[in-house]
Scaffold this active site. Sequence first.
Site, PDB file in Angstrom:
ATOM      1  N   ALA A  41      -9.377  45.995  -8.117  1.00  0.00           N
ATOM      2  CA  ALA A  41      -7.727  45.824  -7.156  1.00  0.00           C
ATOM      3  C   ALA A  41      -6.837  47.107  -6.448  1.00  0.00           C
ATOM      4  O   ALA A  41      -7.179  47.100  -5.805  1.00  0.00           O
ATOM      5  CB  ALA A  41      -7.057  44.749  -8.122  1.00  0.00           C
ATOM      6  N   GLY A  43      -8.305  49.969  -6.405  1.00  0.00           N
ATOM      7  CA  GLY A  43      -8.866  51.584  -6.601  1.00  0.00           C
ATOM      8  C   GLY A  43      -8.760  51.227  -5.295  1.00  0.00           C
ATOM      9  O   GLY A  43      -8.075  50.970  -3.952  1.00  0.00           O
ATOM     10  N   MET A  72     -10.825  51.365  -2.882  1.00  0.00           N
ATOM     11  CA  MET A  72     -11.906  49.638  -1.952  1.00  0.00           C
ATOM     12  C   MET A  72     -11.011  49.243  -2.309  1.00  0.00           C
ATOM     13  O   MET A  72     -10.753  47.480  -0.805  1.00  0.00           O
ATOM     14  CB  MET A  72     -13.082  49.746  -2.272  1.00  0.00           C
ATOM     15  CG  MET A  72     -13.840  50.271  -1.449  1.00  0.00           C
ATOM     16  SD  MET A  72     -14.190  50.578  -0.039  1.00  0.00           S
ATOM     17  CE  MET A  72     -14.354  48.269   0.757  1.00  0.00           C
ATOM     18  N   THR A  91     -21.844  51.234  -6.236  1.00  0.00           N
ATOM     19  CA  THR A  91     -22.759  52.092  -6.387  1.00  0.00           C
ATOM     20  C   THR A  91     -22.997  52.996  -7.346  1.00  0.00           C
ATOM     21  O   THR A  91     -21.915  52.910  -8.599  1.00  0.00           O
ATOM     22  CB  THR A  91     -22.724  53.230  -5.584  1.00  0.00           C
ATOM     23  OG1 THR A  91     -21.607  53.936  -5.302  1.00  0.00           O
ATOM     24  CG2 THR A  91     -22.447  52.188  -3.366  1.00  0.00           C
ATOM     25  N   HIS A 102     -19.808  62.833   2.151  1.00  0.00           N
ATOM     26  CA  HIS A 102     -18.709  62.166   1.885  1.00  0.00           C
ATOM     27  C   HIS A 102     -17.199  62.099   1.287  1.00  0.00           C
ATOM     28  O   HIS A 102     -17.750  63.713   0.884  1.00  0.00           O
ATOM     29  CB  HIS A 102     -19.369  61.103   1.034  1.00  0.00           C
ATOM     30  CG  HIS A 102     -19.240  59.744   1.797  1.00  0.00           C
ATOM     31  ND1 HIS A 102     -21.121  60.221   1.612  1.00  0.00           N
ATOM     32  CD2 HIS A 102     -19.846  58.692   1.574  1.00  0.00           C
ATOM     33  CE1 HIS A 102     -21.674  58.626   1.473  1.00  0.00           C
ATOM     34  NE2 HIS A 102     -21.261  57.708   1.888  1.00  0.00           N
ATOM     35  N   LYS A 148     -16.009  61.502  -4.378  1.00  0.00           N
ATOM     36  CA  LYS A 148     -17.053  60.766  -4.092  1.00  0.00           C
ATOM     37  C   LYS A 148     -17.961  60.892  -5.458  1.00  0.00           C
ATOM     38  O   LYS A 148     -17.989  62.405  -5.316  1.00  0.00           O
ATOM     39  CB  LYS A 148     -17.981  60.437  -3.902  1.00  0.00           C
ATOM     40  CG  LYS A 148     -18.834  59.584  -3.336  1.00  0.00           C
ATOM     41  CD  LYS A 148     -20.101  59.166  -1.897  1.00  0.00           C
ATOM     42  CE  LYS A 148     -21.440  57.811  -2.477  1.00  0.00           C
ATOM     43  NZ  LYS A 148     -20.644  56.901  -2.763  1.00  0.00           N
ATOM     44  N   THR A 191     -26.212  53.820  -0.046  1.00  0.00           N
ATOM     45  CA  THR A 191     -26.586  54.279   1.192  1.00  0.00           C
ATOM     46  C   THR A 191     -27.548  55.447   1.649  1.00  0.00           C
ATOM     47  O   THR A 191     -28.969  54.832   2.436  1.00  0.00           O
ATOM     48  CB  THR A 191     -25.166  54.582   2.430  1.00  0.00           C
ATOM     49  OG1 THR A 191     -24.028  54.403   1.966  1.00  0.00           O
ATOM     50  CG2 THR A 191     -26.105  53.645   3.975  1.00  0.00           C
TER      51      THR A 191
END
Length: 271
Positions: free
Chosen positions: A13, A15, A17, A102, A157, A161, A168
Site C-alpha cells: 500500500a 509503494g 503503485m 514482477t 524504466h 526499477k 513486460t
Amino acid sequence: MIDRLTSVVIVGARGRMGQTLLRTVMESDTMTLVGAVDRTGGPGLGQDAGRLCGMPEVGVTVSDLMEPPRGAVVVDFSLPRATERNIQRCLELGAPLVLGTTGLSSEARTLLEEASKELPIVYAANFSVGISVMIRLSELAAKSLGPDWEAELFELHHRHKRDAPSGTALRIGKAVAAANGRRFDDVAVMSREKADHARTSGEIGLMSLRGGDSVGEHSLMFFGDGERIELTHRAMDRSIFARGALRAARWVAGRAPGLYDMVDVLDLGRL
Ligand code: NAD
C-alpha cells in the site's frame, strides 16, 4: 440493475503503485477499500490508508497482516520476496488474487500455478490496456512476418526499477517467439557484449535502459530487408496500471479457479 461493489485489499500500500491503487479505488464508484497492507516494521503502518496516499480519511488502517474479508479481492503490487507468503495467505483465506509484482522467482511462479488450481488469479507483468493490445499486435505481426524478419526489443524504466529486463519485455519476447513456434529461452539474447559473431537467425535481442522517472517504454522492432516495423508503447502515468489491475479485480471476483491474464480480462482472443 444495481452493480455490486467489488471489495479490494491493496498489498504494498505504501509503494508507488500501492498509493496509486489506493487513490484509484477511492475515486471509483464500483470498488470499496476493505484493507491496506504493507511490510512489517515499515513506515505507514497504523496510519489511515486515505491519509497515506494524500486523500481524505477512509477508515481503513494500514496493517502488516493480510485479512481479506469473504468475497474481497487481493490486489498485490509489492515486492517479489513477499509474493510466496501472499499467495499462501490467499490460499488460506480463499481470496481471489490480482498479482502485479514482477521479477518473481521460479518458486513463486510454481506456487502461482499450483494456487491457480484453487483460486482465480490474474497475473500480468503489465496491466495497461495499451500494452495488452501491443502484446496481441506483436504476436500477429510476428506470425504474419515469419521468422525471417529479425525482432529486437528495447525497454526503458525509471531509476528505481529493480528487475531487468522488465517483465513486460519478457512477455512481449515470449509472444513473438511463440508466434513462430520457438521457445523464448532458446532465442533470447540479453547481452552481446562478448559475442564475437554476427546476429544469428531467429534470435530476439532485448535491451534495458534505466534512468530518470520514466514510467515505462517498450519498443519492438521487426527488421526486414529495406523496411522496418516498430511497435511502441509509452506509459505516461502509473494510473494506467492501477486502472487495468482494478478492472481485473472486478473481472476476477466470482470466477472459476485458473491463471488468467489481461488477454482474458479484455477478451482479446488468442492465436
Ligand atoms: P515500491 O518499492 O514503490 O513499493 C513496494 C511496496 O511493497 C513498498 O511499500 C514495500 O514496503 C511493500 N512491501 C515490501 N514487502 C512487503 C510485504 N511482505 N507485504 C506487504 N508489502 C510489502 O514498488 P512499486 O514501484 O510500487 O512496484 C511494486 C511492484 O509492482 C514491482 O514488482 C513492480 O515491478 C511492479 N509493477 C507492476 C506493474 C504491472 O502492471 N504489473 C506496473 C508497475 C509496477
